[in-house]
Write a protein that holds these residues in place. Structure first.
Motif, short mmCIF file in Angstrom:
data_model
loop_
_atom_site.label_atom_id
_atom_site.label_comp_id
_atom_site.label_asym_id
_atom_site.label_seq_id
_atom_site.Cartn_x
_atom_site.Cartn_y
_atom_site.Cartn_z
N TRP A 216 0.82 -1.19 0.00
CA TRP A 216 0.00 0.00 0.00
C TRP A 216 0.87 1.26 0.00
N VAL A 217 1.89 1.29 0.85
CA VAL A 217 2.76 2.46 0.93
C VAL A 217 3.51 2.67 -0.38
N LEU A 218 3.98 1.59 -0.99
CA LEU A 218 4.71 1.71 -2.25
C LEU A 218 3.82 2.23 -3.38
N LEU A 219 2.60 1.73 -3.48
CA LEU A 219 1.69 2.20 -4.51
C LEU A 219 1.35 3.68 -4.32
N THR A 220 1.22 4.09 -3.06
CA THR A 220 0.97 5.50 -2.78
C THR A 220 2.19 6.34 -3.12
N HIS A 221 3.36 5.85 -2.77
CA HIS A 221 4.61 6.56 -3.07
C HIS A 221 4.78 6.77 -4.57
N ASP A 222 4.37 5.79 -5.36
CA ASP A 222 4.48 5.90 -6.82
C ASP A 222 3.67 7.07 -7.37
N ARG A 223 2.65 7.47 -6.63
CA ARG A 223 1.68 8.42 -7.17
C ARG A 223 1.81 9.83 -6.63
N VAL A 224 2.68 10.05 -5.66
CA VAL A 224 2.83 11.38 -5.08
C VAL A 224 4.18 11.96 -5.46
N LYS A 225 4.32 13.26 -5.26
CA LYS A 225 5.59 13.91 -5.52
C LYS A 225 6.43 13.89 -4.26
N GLY A 226 7.66 13.38 -4.35
CA GLY A 226 8.53 13.34 -3.19
C GLY A 226 8.33 12.09 -2.36
#
Length: 227
Positions: free
Chosen positions: A144-154
């Protein structure tokens, strides 16, 4: 997603797009309620939730800058199948539902791209069902954290333990234990709902196979690339 459109197609629909800010936990669609707008996330992330009669919600999918919310319009529906809320606050490009229907009428580039995203989203949902049934909370947390990280800046985004527990369908103490262990291992920094990625490679190693499967399919269909 919109950056993948041919320039002439983007110029055709750009007057129909409005830049808006979506706040944390803002409700974009409610189940069985008519869809008024389609949202193309820029740096925000949305959660698609299925609610039970007792009010319990489980996340069945997420949408970031690789796609859009309002997929029901693509198949001719007028109302939302599930409830969609903003998971990570940010900006989105918004289009009126009527304008979107017109923009995807016929064999347009936007329609073809939207159909590819629909395929990717269905793949993500089916993978999430299997993941939630078969994999540990540590693996699911990492996915979940990785998929979210892929989609945000920074490498930093706001995420409360209460919200993440709802998304993973577990109790909050379980999330606290996992977040604490990951922080101690140097994978993340987590303070007062603010999460910072410290070791992405470590998170990828801690995640189950589902993260790699979802990312591969997004890349194949939509050219998702974090860089």
């Amino acid at each position: 997603m919109l950056s993948l459109l041919p320039e002439d197609e983007f110029q055709r629909i750009s007057p129909l797009l409005q830049l808006v800010h979506t706040d944390f936990k803002e409700v974009l669609f409610k189940r069985d309620v008519p869809i008024e707008y389609v949202y193309f996330p820029c740096d925000s992330v949305f959660s698609v939730l299925t609610f039970m009669q007792n009010g319990t919600a489980v996340e069945v999918g997420t949408v970031g800058n690789e796609g859009f919310s309002g997929i029901e319009l693509l198949i001719g529906a007028d109302t939302a199948i599930d409830t969609t809320i903003c998971q990570v606050a940010g900006h989105s490009l918004r289009m009126r539902a009527a304008d979107f229907r017109e923009a995807i009428h016929g064999s347009t580039a936007l329609r073809r791209l939207a159909e590819r995203f629909l395929q990717a989203l269905l793949s993500q949902i089916s993978q999430s069902v299997a993941c939630n049934r078969l994999h540990t909370i540590e693996e699911r947390f990492s996915r979940w954290v990785l998929l979210t990280h892929d989609r945000v800046k920074g490498d930093h985004f706001h995420l409360t333990q209460e919200f993440l527990a709802d998304m993973l369908g577990v109790h909050r103490p379980s999330v606290s234990l996992v977040a604490g262990a990951f922080q101690q291992a140097g994978l993340i920094k987590y303070t007062r709902g603010n999460l910072t990625i410290l070791n992405r490679n470590g998170l990828e190693q801690a995640a189950c196979e589902c993260y790699a499967v979802v990312r591969k399919r997004l890349t194949q269909l939509l050219g998702l690339d974090r860089s």
